[in-house]
Write an enzyme that holds these catalytic residues in place. Sequence first.
Site, PDB file in Angstrom:
ATOM      1  N   GLU A  81     -51.664   5.225 -59.181  1.00 46.27           N
ATOM      2  CA  GLU A  81     -52.690   4.433 -59.861  1.00 46.27           C
ATOM      3  C   GLU A  81     -53.970   5.252 -59.992  1.00 46.27           C
ATOM      4  O   GLU A  81     -55.032   4.709 -60.270  1.00 46.27           O
ATOM      5  CB  GLU A  81     -52.930   3.095 -59.163  1.00 46.27           C
ATOM      6  N   CYS A 113     -49.117   0.037 -55.594  1.00 41.98           N
ATOM      7  CA  CYS A 113     -48.641   0.964 -54.568  1.00 41.98           C
ATOM      8  C   CYS A 113     -47.139   1.230 -54.615  1.00 41.98           C
ATOM      9  O   CYS A 113     -46.627   1.987 -53.794  1.00 41.98           O
ATOM     10  CB  CYS A 113     -49.030   0.468 -53.184  1.00 41.98           C
ATOM     11  N   HIS A 235     -44.004  -0.106 -46.799  1.00 43.27           N
ATOM     12  CA  HIS A 235     -45.315   0.231 -47.360  1.00 43.27           C
ATOM     13  C   HIS A 235     -46.378  -0.084 -46.302  1.00 43.27           C
ATOM     14  O   HIS A 235     -46.251  -1.052 -45.552  1.00 43.27           O
ATOM     15  CB  HIS A 235     -45.579  -0.572 -48.636  1.00 43.27           C
TER      16      HIS A 235
END
Lengths: 349, 131
Positions: A81, A113, A235
């Site tokens: 991003e 993400c 994550h």
Amino acid sequence: MVGIVGYGAHIPRHRIKVEEIAKVWGADAPSYKKGLMLTQKSVPSPDTDTITLSVTAARNALLRAGKVNPVEIGAIYIGSESHPYAVKPSGTVVAEAIGATPEIHCADFEFACKAGSEAMFVCLGLVKSGYVKYALAIGADTSQGAPGDALEYSASAGAAAFIMGSDNLLAEAVDTYAYMTDTPDFWRREYQFYPQHGGRFTGEPAYFKHVTGCAEGMMKKVGMKPSDFNYVVFHQPNGKFPMRVGKMLGFKKEQIEPGWLTPRLGNTYSGSSPIGLTATLDIAKPGDMILMVSYGSGAGSDGFVWKVTDRINEVRDKAVRTTKLLDENITFVDYGTYAKFRHKIRKND
Amino acid sequence: MFPARAHREYPHRYRLEAGQCKKCGKVVFPRRLICPVCGHREFGKVILPDTGKLVSYSVIRVAPSQFTDEAPYAIGIAELTNGVKLMAQVADCDVDNIKVGMDIRIEFRRIQTDGHHGVLSYGYKFVPKWY
């Protein structure tokens, strides 16, 4: 059979401590350290961006891939991003730098993400279908967090690259799974420099729902349970969430820890779970099973089940290990240097 | 940097591609049309190694406009493991800690940005070799 032929990571050498950021904004550092369960984050220098991190990670992946000629790589996808250009792909620069042009398909991916794991997912599919011999997937970010915002304590930089193929694997992709809904927990509108987030809404209905949904769906699809895995990589928006979600799913701390880098690294956004996977592969043994579950706001998760092969012992030290990049040769910077590095200070042209 | 010039220089800036004279074996970087040793005009392509030693450097404290944010910084000459010498910025190193003879590694970095609107130029820099 498809999977990983080579992997590599890269992390900038500069770090900033939570105390240094908290001091500037009058915040309580111990509360942030406890709440986010992290002590510091990586900081990219002014000449480091998603493209440069990706090139170094990709070169490390090529070192571990052995005999793969870059011109045999038929696709390159970079998830991020923080692509340096709004219009012009990052992947073209990376492909040119590793010598993989011109017969190569390229696109830049975005999904908060999980853009990096999206790239991995698509690369595996292309290799499995036979469209390309090898495909290069990269998750990389020089993440943005608004000054003074909670995100500023965690938004960091790093990259991981994976060359997917169908022979000479160091880890087989046993299966994949994806879980996604429309959940506006974190976003950045066009022309805005910093992202916005929904505060506590980023937790239960966003991160935890999708990570548990994906992990449970993935395990059901392959008929496995938490105790069947040697390692799990989630994550890591902060240090607390992956530990908590692991406990919710029935994983033990020891299964999470090798890929749990956020306390010393921060949240590398698209690089987060991919870099965690590289650290886990660095210490994995042949036959080990690894569950990886990414998360991207917006929101969704990609799941992967990896089975490590005998080749891991041959290749793991062909390139620098991730924890070495994380823990050695680091330099701490003060907030002023960090603000300069991250272009947070507006100057005349 | 004008995009066309940057584009022309990709082979050596991005991939460290050098030319090796097919007659005398001299490696030239960047590539040339005529060998400076024997005058031969045919070259093969070789990729330079990415490690070497710093043989000289100069610290820049008053930088050109596009590099003012990076000052002070050092520009150095390194001799790579195959004997080829090249010049680049020394990154990731305090200028007070740079030493002639230090081991370096070549890394891919952003070299300059053409304001807020222009093309980004990438290439190689030296960083201290620590692994």
